[in-house]
Design a protein around this motif. Structure first.
Motif, short mmCIF file in Angstrom:
data_model
loop_
_atom_site.label_atom_id
_atom_site.label_comp_id
_atom_site.label_asym_id
_atom_site.label_seq_id
_atom_site.Cartn_x
_atom_site.Cartn_y
_atom_site.Cartn_z
N UNK A 283 59.90 33.81 44.61
CA UNK A 283 59.10 34.73 43.81
C UNK A 283 58.18 33.99 42.84
N UNK A 284 56.95 34.50 42.70
CA UNK A 284 55.99 33.93 41.75
C UNK A 284 55.97 34.75 40.47
N UNK A 285 55.70 36.05 40.58
CA UNK A 285 55.64 36.91 39.40
C UNK A 285 55.73 38.37 39.84
N UNK A 286 56.14 39.23 38.91
CA UNK A 286 56.23 40.67 39.13
C UNK A 286 55.23 41.37 38.21
N UNK A 287 54.53 42.38 38.77
CA UNK A 287 53.49 43.09 38.02
C UNK A 287 53.71 44.59 38.10
N UNK A 288 53.16 45.29 37.11
CA UNK A 288 53.16 46.74 37.10
C UNK A 288 51.70 47.20 36.96
N UNK A 289 51.22 47.92 37.98
CA UNK A 289 49.82 48.37 38.02
C UNK A 289 49.80 49.89 38.00
N UNK A 290 49.00 50.47 37.07
CA UNK A 290 48.95 51.91 36.92
C UNK A 290 47.50 52.40 36.98
N UNK A 291 47.02 52.83 38.15
CA UNK A 291 45.68 53.42 38.23
C UNK A 291 45.66 54.74 37.44
N UNK A 292 44.62 54.94 36.64
CA UNK A 292 44.58 56.10 35.74
C UNK A 292 43.69 57.22 36.24
N UNK A 293 42.72 56.94 37.11
CA UNK A 293 41.78 57.95 37.58
C UNK A 293 41.82 58.06 39.10
N UNK A 294 41.40 59.21 39.59
CA UNK A 294 41.30 59.44 41.02
C UNK A 294 40.15 58.63 41.60
N UNK A 295 40.33 58.09 42.80
CA UNK A 295 39.28 57.32 43.45
C UNK A 295 39.83 56.24 44.35
N UNK A 296 38.94 55.36 44.83
CA UNK A 296 39.32 54.24 45.70
C UNK A 296 39.38 52.97 44.88
N UNK B 289 54.88 39.08 43.91
CA UNK B 289 54.30 38.08 44.82
C UNK B 289 55.34 37.03 45.16
N UNK B 290 55.45 36.71 46.45
CA UNK B 290 56.34 35.66 46.93
C UNK B 290 55.51 34.60 47.65
N UNK B 291 55.95 33.35 47.59
CA UNK B 291 55.28 32.26 48.30
C UNK B 291 56.29 31.48 49.13
N UNK B 292 55.82 30.98 50.26
CA UNK B 292 56.65 30.18 51.16
C UNK B 292 55.93 28.87 51.46
N UNK B 293 56.71 27.80 51.65
CA UNK B 293 56.21 26.47 51.98
C UNK B 293 55.36 25.87 50.85
N UNK B 294 55.81 26.04 49.63
CA UNK B 294 55.14 25.43 48.47
C UNK B 294 56.20 24.89 47.52
N UNK B 295 55.82 23.83 46.77
CA UNK B 295 56.75 23.23 45.81
C UNK B 295 56.44 23.65 44.38
N UNK B 296 55.18 24.06 44.13
CA UNK B 296 54.81 24.42 42.76
C UNK B 296 53.49 25.20 42.75
#
Length: 465
Positions: free
Chosen positions: A229-242, A184-191
């Motif tokens: 940059x705000x933070x970096x994440x790792x997302x792992x969906x485990x099952x088939x679907x939406x 996630x990235x942010x623009x025009x913010x101080x904190x």
């Protein structure tokens, strides 16, 4: 014959007296420390602040040494659209090198206001300094949205190139067990003051790294147009679907000091069965950072048919036109037809190099004729040839300057406001457009396309030489 010789002697004596007087004036001016025309031509108005913003007074200034304010007049020409001229101010300027001297200078301050963000190029300013008239150019600038009123915006970038071109209007296709790593990235913010999320079902979700803007001890009020940059994440969906994209809650402090909730772009994610091999796209389909805009401020992308333009062919046609035989060649017509066929507006005509050579040859011949007639004491003919040579010389210089202007065929894409990959100005130029090269900086080139200025990569240009 004697009368003619007397007239010639009188002419040369008068010319020598005039040159002596001119030399005396120049020597007096030099001795008194007055500025020269060459010095005035080297000056340039520069912006007074690091960044310019909309709805605020923005100033340019220039220092002129050895000429006091009472001997300087300034005239501002027409200003670009969405901008207005506010005021002109002259102040006494004391150069640091002449702090103990009586030779004072002048500081000229021009103030403008811009209503819309974007790149601006203001016309050169007419200045009369002492006995000299000159035009002093103004530095081109990029105007940003006023940070005191603009809302912070969050963008998402995906590490895997398969998802790099994803947008909120298009679903992400993945396989069960795939790691979707994003930042996630942010623009025009101080904190960032509040930052948390809900974990999606049937998946693993890990925070990989958190950056400085989320820490309470870090709080800067210095404006920056860059995404942070705000933070970096790792997302792992485990099952088939939406799946629904992870739900984030972010509260940020804007440059105006206002605490605001900022929406994170949401995506639809379709997860298929686990694949034995990860899908790999062609290299030509891979694009590195493609930010997804805040859904509250953007509209879904329209499906647009791709523009197929053979830029190499257009480059060769421009070169052919430039070096074709003048007045008889059909190269210009061929180039214009090719541009129309590609859906482009025909660009301006190319300077003809053989014609430029012919003009210079004619100038040399006429100048030689002037000398010959003068030696033969045919003064009227010599004077006629001399005037003709001056006119031809002016034409040759103007044409040479046009021919020396650097132009290129652009391969197409967005123009950046500053020489960085992640700072697009939102202006898209179609492939095959002819642009003017203003200056270069490493692998970046500052260009002009009609009335738009900006930065593009050097490898996206095919220079016409």
């Amino acid at each position: 014959m004697e009368k003619s010789s007397a007239r010639i002697r009188k002419f040369w004596i008068g010319l020598l007296i005039l040159l002596a007087q001119l030399s005396g004036v120049l020597c007096i001016q030099k001795a008194s420390g007055a500025a020269t025309w060459q010095y005035l031509q080297s000056l340039r108005f520069k912006k007074a602040e690091k960044y310019f913003f909309t709805a605020t007074d923005c100033s340019f200034s220039v220092n002129i040494e050895n000429i006091t304010p009472d001997k300087i007049t300034v005239a501002v020409n027409d200003v670009p659209q969405n901008s207005s001229f506010i005021s002109m101010r002259k102040e006494t300027y004391i150069p640091s090198s002449n702090a103990s001297s009586d030779q004072y200078g002048t500081k000229i301050i021009l103030t403008f206001r811009f209503n819309e963000p974007g790149a601006y190029q203001i016309k050169a300013v007419d200045v009369k300094a002492d006995i000299y008239y000159c035009r002093i150019p103004i530095e081109s600038v990029y105007v940003y949205e006023n940070p005191s009123i603009v809302h912070p915006r969050i963008f998402v970038t995906f590490e895997d190139q398969r998802y790099a071109s994803a947008t909120p209007s298009r679903s992400i296709d993945a396989s069960a067990g795939d790691h979707i790593r994003f930042t996630l990235f942010i623009r025009y913010a101080t904190q960032i003051v509040d930052f948390y999320w809900s974990i999606p079902e049937n998946s693993l979700f890990t925070e990989v790294e958190r950056f400085d803007i989320t820490r309470q001890s870090v709080n800067t009020t210095e404006f920056s147009p860059d995404s942070v940059p705000i933070a970096t994440f790792d997302w792992q969906p485990l099952k088939q679907g939406s799946y629904k994209f992870p739900d984030f809650t972010v509260t940020a402090i804007s440059f105006g000091g206002i605490r605001q909730s900022v929406a994170v772009p949401s995506y639809k994610v379709k997860v298929g069965p686990k694949a034995s091999k990860p899908a790999v796209k062609k290299e030509s389909e891979i694009f590195s950072y493609a930010f997804s805009e805040n859904p509250a401020q953007t509209t879904p992308e329209a499906e647009v048919a791709p523009i197929h333009v053979n830029t190499e062919e257009l480059l060769q046609l421009h070169k052919k036109e430039r070096y074709s035989v003048p007045f008889t060649s059909t190269a210009r017509k061929e180039r214009q037809e090719a541009e129309k066929k590609a859906g482009l507006n025909p660009s301006q005509n190319e300077p003809n190099i053989p014609l430029l050579i012919i003009i210079w040859v004619i100038f040399i011949v006429v100048l030689a004729g002037t000398v010959i007639f003068f030696l033969l004491h045919k003064i009227p003919a010599a004077a006629t040839c001399f005037v003709s040579a001056i006119i031809i010389l002016i034409s040759a210089v103007i044409y040479s300057r046009w021919a020396s202007t650097k132009t290129a065929v652009f391969k197409g894409g967005e123009i950046n406001s500053i020489p960085e990959d992640e700072n697009s100005s939102g202006v898209f130029v179609i492939p095959g457009t002819v642009i003017r090269i203003e200056r270069e900086s490493g692998r970046w080139v500052y260009i002009r396309c009609n009335d738009t200025y900006g930065w593009v990569r050097k490898d996206s240009l095919l220079e016409i030489r």
